[in-house]
Scaffold this active site. Structure first.
Site, PDB file in Angstrom:
ATOM      1  CG  HIS A   1      36.938  29.705  39.877  1.00  0.00           C
ATOM      2  ND1 HIS A   1      37.354  30.550  39.263  1.00  0.00           N
ATOM      3  CD2 HIS A   1      38.120  29.160  40.227  1.00  0.00           C
ATOM      4  CE1 HIS A   1      38.359  30.567  38.578  1.00  0.00           C
ATOM      5  NE2 HIS A   1      39.012  29.589  39.426  1.00  0.00           N
ATOM      6  CG  HIS A   2      37.405  35.985  42.178  1.00  0.00           C
ATOM      7  ND1 HIS A   2      36.764  36.858  41.520  1.00  0.00           N
ATOM      8  CD2 HIS A   2      38.036  36.723  43.182  1.00  0.00           C
ATOM      9  CE1 HIS A   2      36.969  37.843  42.360  1.00  0.00           C
ATOM     10  NE2 HIS A   2      37.319  37.719  43.228  1.00  0.00           N
ATOM     11  CB  SER A   3      36.014  32.532  36.745  1.00  0.00           C
ATOM     12  OG  SER A   3      35.689  31.171  36.855  1.00  0.00           O
TER      13      SER A   3
ATOM     14  N   GLY B   1      32.263  35.408  39.180  1.00  0.00           N
ATOM     15  CA  GLY B   1      31.810  36.673  39.673  1.00  0.00           C
ATOM     16  C   GLY B   1      32.637  37.327  40.375  1.00  0.00           C
TER      17      GLY B   1
ATOM     18  CG  ASN C   1      35.473  38.401  38.070  1.00  0.00           C
ATOM     19  OD1 ASN C   1      35.850  38.519  38.946  1.00  0.00           O
ATOM     20  ND2 ASN C   1      34.821  36.871  37.682  1.00  0.00           N
TER      21      ASN C   1
END
Length: 521
Positions: free
Chosen positions: A178-180, A182, A366
């Site tokens: 999941h992009h959260s 990183g 991020n």
């Protein structure tokens, strides 16, 4: 292989719904849930989830990795447990630290117990489909991941092991994150920190040296000494005037994009923003030596060449599929380019902090800003014209604080208007453009992951409301072009990959001729 045939075998566990209530994520989180239930203060919880991470809640990164040998599951499990699963975000879940609404609540990372059986998945695919076309079987399986949610009661990462040979590798692993957890650069650094040199497994892989063309922030240009003269001082002052003007123009374009400015409808523009389409992830290797050759002849950067190759490939695809042959026609579309704002940390420095027990000091999350990068679709007799245009556009964007402003704007909108408004703004900005574009630098030598030699690395993802995402990733002497496309809109995605290959070939040939002429002169 039919996607439907693969779906039932993807998991043998139920998927829980992402649901948070009174500070707990799910009863299944064990000790973490108990800790959250007791916590009444933010300091008893973990690191806050960054504003950038909350904006990309529907975004996922998928890295397809080719392995040179069949998978040794015992070695892979031991390696993942010893390396990857010890990083903070990879052993944590997101929970709320108050009882406010979902849109207004603050989320934090809370440690939980990692069960590798939840994260290492061996799917059972149709044997006949695998035997008939193993490359297609891998591609179809990875495409099905874009239709499946992740279980938010567990850390948001998975290893999907496809242990059969293809034309590229002896086995394939699809890592879904999941992009959260990183951004692309921090996750690539994390992945490389888990690898070792194939030539010498006792050391980290060799990475390219950092660029030396710019030192410090763009607004910290040193004042020239008095001995340089009035002209040098005037040029220094003028550079700040140009920086301010370009920033004002880019900020105005940013707000115009959110409010009303949209790209024209082309073959690349998403047709239906209201329907979630399955994403197909495809890749093709380009010669990194050819890219560097063009860079040297044109006196530009690798990124300039890659943007130029993309201009050329999209132009070939567009004019072939439309039948238009107007040499004077030029279509201007725009790409969203995500930029990592974190200070660059060397791979060895990251590993040193981790091994010293200070892994929390490594910033894996991020910290993103955005650049709206113009893309030109046109027919040119001279293939090098695509690179010249790309260099001009990229140089112009370098002289702007657009990326800093967009990062701050996202943070302000989130804090003042809440998560729902921030997501709507972010979604609208992306929907008004046409393409997502990114590029990353990988190792300059072959690496091994958990004892398995890596043949190729192909990172991509899904989630952005665009029909086409383009990502470049270097590895040894290969520049991999990775596309994530809406299947319904790009049934011929491999033909688009062919256009990238042919575009680089033509640009390289033109650069070779130019280089010969320059030497003769």
């Amino acid at each position: 292989m039919d996607a439907a045939a693969a779906t039932p075998a993807l998991r043998r566990r139920p998927l829980s719904v992402h649901k948070e209530s009174n500070g707990t994520a799910a009863a299944a989180t064990g000790a973490a849930g108990a800790r959250v239930g007791r916590a009444g203060h933010a300091e008893e919880l973990g690191e806050p989830v960054s504003p950038s991470a909350r904006l990309v809640e529907d975004f996922y990164i998928v890295v397809v990795i080719g392995i040179a040998t069949p998978v040794n599951l015992a070695a892979a499990r031991a390696g993942i447990e010893a390396q990857l699963a010890r990083y903070p975000h990879f052993r944590s879940i997101q929970v709320k630290d108050d009882a406010s609404s979902e849109d207004d609540g603050h989320r934090r990372w809370v440690p939980t117990t990692v069960n590798l059986d939840d994260h290492i998945i061996y799917p059972k695919l149709d044997a006949a489909a695998v035997a008939r076309d193993p490359d297609r079987a891998v591609e179809d399986y990875v495409a099905t991941l874009s239709t499946l949610p992740m279980d938010w009661s567990r850390p948001l990462w998975e290893f999907h092991v496809l242990d059969f040979p293809t034309s590229e590798a002896a086995a394939t692993t699809a890592v879904r994150v999941h992009h959260s957890l990183g951004d692309g650069m921090s996750l690539l650094t994390l992945l490389m920190a888990c690898t070792r040199s194939a030539a010498d497994p006792t050391r980290l892989p060799a990475m390219p040296p950092p660029p030396t063309t710019r030192t410090g922030a763009i607004w910290e240009r040193p004042r020239p000494p008095a001995s340089a003269g009035a002209l040098a001082f005037a040029a220094w002052v003028w550079s700040f005037a140009v920086l301010a003007w370009h920033t004002v123009v880019d900020v105005a374009a940013f707000f115009a994009t959110i409010l009303f400015l949209r790209d024209p409808h082309t073959l690349f523009k998403r047709v239906n923003h209201g329907v979630h389409q399955r994403k197909r992830l495809v890749h093709r290797g380009l010669s990194l030596d050819d890219v560097k050759f063009v860079k040297n002849v044109m006196n530009c950067t690798v990124n300039d060449v890659l943007v130029g190759v993309t201009y050329a490939a999209l132009s070939r695809y567009y004019f072939r599929n439309t039948g238009d042959a107007d040499m004077k026609k030029e279509i201007r579309v725009r790409s969203i380019l995500l930029v990592n704002l974190r200070p660059t940390t060397s791979l060895q420095a990251c590993v040193n902090m981790i091994e010293s027990g200070k892994e929390s000091d490594v910033k894996w999350g991020n910290e993103l800003g955005f650049i709206i990068l113009p893309f030109h679709i046109a027919l040119h007799d001279d293939p090098l014209q695509y690179v010249r245009k790309a260099k001009k556009v990229v140089d112009r964007k370098k002289s702007s604080l657009e990326v800093v402003f967009t990062h701050l704007a996202a943070d302000v909108i989130l804090k003042i208007f809440g998560l729902k408004a921030a997501r709507a703004t972010f979604h609208r900005m992306i929907s008004q453009t046409t393409i997502s574009f990114s590029g990353m630098i990988g190792p300059v030598e072959q690496v091994e992951f958990c004892g398995h030699p890596v043949v190729f690395i192909a990172p991509s993802g899904y989630g952005p409301p665009e029909a086409l995402t383009v990502n470049f990733q270097s590895y040894v002497n290969t520049m991999m072009v990775n596309l994530a496309v809406d299947e319904a809109q790009f049934p011929d995605s491999h033909e688009l990959l062919d256009d990238f290959v042919e575009s680089l070939r033509l640009i390289r040939a033109a650069a070779s001729s130019l280089g010969k002429n320059q030497r003769n002169d």
